[in-house]
Design a protein around this motif. Structure first.
Motif, PDB file in Angstrom:
ATOM      1  N   SER A 192      43.555  45.119  37.977  1.00  0.00           N
ATOM      2  CA  SER A 192      43.101  43.991  37.854  1.00  0.00           C
ATOM      3  C   SER A 192      44.191  42.844  37.696  1.00  0.00           C
ATOM      4  N   ASP A 203      43.626  34.651  35.440  1.00  0.00           N
ATOM      5  CA  ASP A 203      44.231  35.733  34.728  1.00  0.00           C
ATOM      6  C   ASP A 203      45.664  36.097  34.722  1.00  0.00           C
ATOM      7  N   SER A 244      34.575  49.345  28.970  1.00  0.00           N
ATOM      8  CA  SER A 244      34.844  48.977  30.533  1.00  0.00           C
ATOM      9  C   SER A 244      33.961  50.038  31.222  1.00  0.00           C
ATOM     10  N   ASN A 259      37.698  45.039  36.808  1.00  0.00           N
ATOM     11  CA  ASN A 259      38.773  44.012  36.735  1.00  0.00           C
ATOM     12  C   ASN A 259      38.603  42.819  36.266  1.00  0.00           C
ATOM     13  N   TYR A 309      38.042  39.467  34.105  1.00  0.00           N
ATOM     14  CA  TYR A 309      38.846  39.151  32.751  1.00  0.00           C
ATOM     15  C   TYR A 309      38.122  37.998  32.150  1.00  0.00           C
ATOM     16  N   THR A 364      40.639  45.183  30.231  1.00  0.00           N
ATOM     17  CA  THR A 364      41.646  44.366  30.667  1.00  0.00           C
ATOM     18  C   THR A 364      41.677  43.351  29.589  1.00  0.00           C
ATOM     19  N   THR A 406      48.995  49.728  30.615  1.00  0.00           N
ATOM     20  CA  THR A 406      48.482  49.504  32.126  1.00  0.00           C
ATOM     21  C   THR A 406      48.078  50.569  33.223  1.00  0.00           C
TER      22      THR A 406
END
Lengths: 317, 321
Positions: free
Chosen positions: A139, A253, B117, B251, B253, B269, B293
């Motif tokens: 991400s 982001d 998630s 991913n 956000y 995220t 992460t």
């Protein structure tokens, strides 16, 4: 794929010639198709109407209103648009965004193209292509967090290296001059492999005989790249370019994680400013107006890019 | 596609008549070519190092003691190797242990967010691919009034960037009372995807109709044909779209940021971004952050190990459409 296209047109032609009502009653295979079709597209249709068409129209309406979320919107005509023209922060974030888009497009496209072409000439090994796709899988938040650690001005590994070379660290994300280039670099790092893979796939559709002919004619690598690869690759490049521009204009982001728009609005991109107005100050009407403005710009840019690409395409034919 | 495949004769003649041609005799061409190859390989090596190094740096930092990082920030190996950072983000380290290894006191309940998630990305992906598949079948195989018009209307949606619908969709989800729910996060993107429908329809149009027709003549219903014959034959593109959709959802956000305000349904995220922001400016818990992460990226890296080749081919494939 050529087969697909011809089938598609044939099917379309046959329905047009015979007329749909006639087909329904005459062909037993298609009896009851109509009712079933509506059942099958019902979820998609609901999604389209409720979460796409309605919000689009409502967004356009809201941009002509004063709307603070908690109270119903009041119609204010072109007030928001007048305000937009006088809004210094809006114009500065537009400038910041355009700067970011330019950096991302120029460096992103160049590196992706070179990487794809070099890979294509050297190896068809999927492992190498697999590795360059890795950053695309994670991400923006993960990428931004990792890079803000690597670019840290005190302990970051990139600055360790730079200090060894020049004796002075660079405030990558903390300085006005470096904020946008740093964010663009993170963005290019993240998307380069993805674009390179698409361009690579385009290269694979070019028949190798063309290059053999070029080589027999004594053309060198650079000439073949300019005279053969680029013109034949143009449709794919146009698509990657449009996607990169649209994506970069809506960057959020990476900025949210690294700089939050700072220092002193130096990286306050449009999406960040819209978010701030709508969710920080609950000024939804004005947020909608800026969204509409951004939307209009994207449509115009996409249209122009398509025109430009097509114009130069007809040049070579 | 056809434009790419079509050879352009004039280009070749231009090369033919290029004046510089005779200057390079065969032998020299080969030697210059291999020198070029060396430069090309060097370029690829640099690209690979720049691509992979941040992942290694994540790993190296995550296994370091956060206090010791200050002492030796350039070390290529973990500084004072420890599992402490992972213990901190998994919530199994005591307060004293955390502080002793340079933790900031800020914590992240990573397993909870990981689960969120998984729920969010899985349901969203399964729903959108399923609904797109049945809609694509209606467009590819059934004959009904208004089909072509409806398809053009859906296609037009491909042109509209997300930015215009984000704020109104937030207001809609809020009016529906779905803020801070999985439904609010999932619904707007679970029903309709112009790209998926277009992509699957194109593929189905390319499939031979004969097997389906035979089954219909044998008395099988349309629904049966769809699920027993067409769907299995479309499994390739379905898997492609599922993988790409899952990556995107995992991913995502911005949308979860808009519609969630507490930890109950937030995906990883978002939690990671909050964790980064709550880390103190003066001495952040970099080891903890990198451990977090890494955990956030791990499912994607596993997906890559299992489906790597497929992902590479999928991306190239979707690009050509």
């Amino acid at each position: 794929m050529a087969i697909t296209a011809s089938r598609g047109t044939r099917a379309a032609k046959s329905t047009r010639v015979k007329g749909q009502g006639a087909i329904n009653s005459h062909s037993p295979a298609h009896r009851g198709d109509g009712r079933l079709a509506w059942v099958l597209i019902a979820p998609a249709l609901v999604g389209f109407l409720v979460f796409f068409l309605y919000p689009t129209l409502r967004g356009i309406y809201l941009s002509f209103t004063d709307f603070k979320v908690l109270t119903p919107p009041t119609f204010t005509g072109f007030d928001n648009f007048v305000r937009l023209f006088g809004d210094q922060v809006f114009w500065s974030s537009l400038g910041v965004t355009v700067y970011f888009v330019l950096l991302s497009v120029v460096f992103g496209m160049t590196i992706s193209l070179v990487t794809a072409v070099v890979l294509h000439r050297l190896t068809s090994n999927t492992v190498v292509r697999g590795i360059i796709i890795l950053p695309f899988l994670i991400s923006g938040v993960v990428a931004a967090t990792t890079w803000s650690w690597m670019l840290d001005s005190q302990l970051g590994v990139v600055n360790m290296l730079i200090e060894q070379l020049t004796g002075e660290p660079i405030m990558f994300l903390g300085s006005r001059a470096w904020a946008i280039p740093s964010i663009a670099m993170i963005s290019v790092w993240k998307s380069m492999g993805y674009n390179a893979i698409i361009i690579f796939a385009g290269l694979q559709t070019i028949p190798p005989t063309i290059y053999e002919a070029g080589r027999i004619d004594g053309a060198n690598e650079v000439q073949m790249f300019r005279r053969l690869t680029l013109p034949l690759l143009r449709p794919i490049l146009a698509m990657v370019l449009v996607l990169t521009v649209i994506g970069s204009f809506q960057v959020f982001d990476i900025v949210a994680v690294t700089t939050k728009g700072g220092p002193a609005n130096a990286s306050n991109v449009l999406q960040m400013y819209i978010y701030d107005k709508a969710f920080g100050q609950f000024d939804f009407g004005y947020g909608a107006t800026m969204s509409l403005a951004l939307f209009a710009m994207l449509i115009i840019i996409t249209f122009l890019q398509m025109r430009l690409m097509r114009a130069s395409e007809s040049d070579t034919n | 596609m056809t434009t790419i495949l079509k050879p352009t004769p004039r280009v070749t003649t231009e090369v033919l008549t290029t004046p510089e041609r005779p200057k390079a005799p065969r032998g020299r061409t080969i030697s210059r070519f291999s020198a070029g190859r060396a430069v090309a390989w060097l370029y690829i090596a640099i690209v690979l190092v720049v691509t992979v190094f941040p992942f290694y740096w994540m790993l190296r930092t995550a296994f370091s003691n956060n206090y010791s990082l200050i002492r030796d920030p350039g070390s290529l190996l973990p500084v004072d190797f420890t599992w402490g950072a992972f213990a901190r983000v998994l919530g199994i380290a005591s307060q004293e242990q955390s502080l002793a290894e340079g933790g900031s006191g800020a914590s992240i309940e990573i397993l909870h967010f990981l689960l969120n998630s998984v729920i969010y990305a899985t349901i969203q992906t399964v729903a959108i691919v399923f609904f797109s598949t049945i809609a694509a079948y209606a467009f590819a195989r059934l004959r009904w009034r208004g089909r072509d018009l409806m398809f053009s209307v859906f296609l037009a949606a491909l042109m509209v960037p997300g930015i215009l619908t984000l704020l109104p969709n937030f207001v809609l989800v809020k009016d529906l009372g779905l803020l801070n729910t999985f439904a609010g996060m999932i619904l707007p993107t679970a029903l309709f995807s112009a790209f998926n429908i277009f992509f699957l329809r194109q593929f189905m149009l390319g499939l031979s109709e004969e097997i389906e027709e035979a089954a219909l003549i044998d008395g099988a219903g349309r629904i049966r044909v769809l699920f027993r014959i067409t769907l299995p034959m479309t499994s390739g593109p379905i898997i492609t779209l599922s993988i790409l959709g899952f990556i995107t959802a995992w991913n995502d956000y911005f949308w979860p940021l808009l519609v969630t305000s507490d930890d109950s349904v937030r995906p990883l995220t978002l939690a990671l971004a909050v964790f980064k922001q709550s880390s103190p400016q003066a001495s952040p818990d970099w080891a903890g952050l990198m451990a977090a992460t890494l955990v956030a990226a791990l499912p994607m890296l596993l997906l890559f190990l299992v489906f790597g080749k497929r992902i590479v081919n999928s991306i190239g494939f979707t690009g050509l459409k």
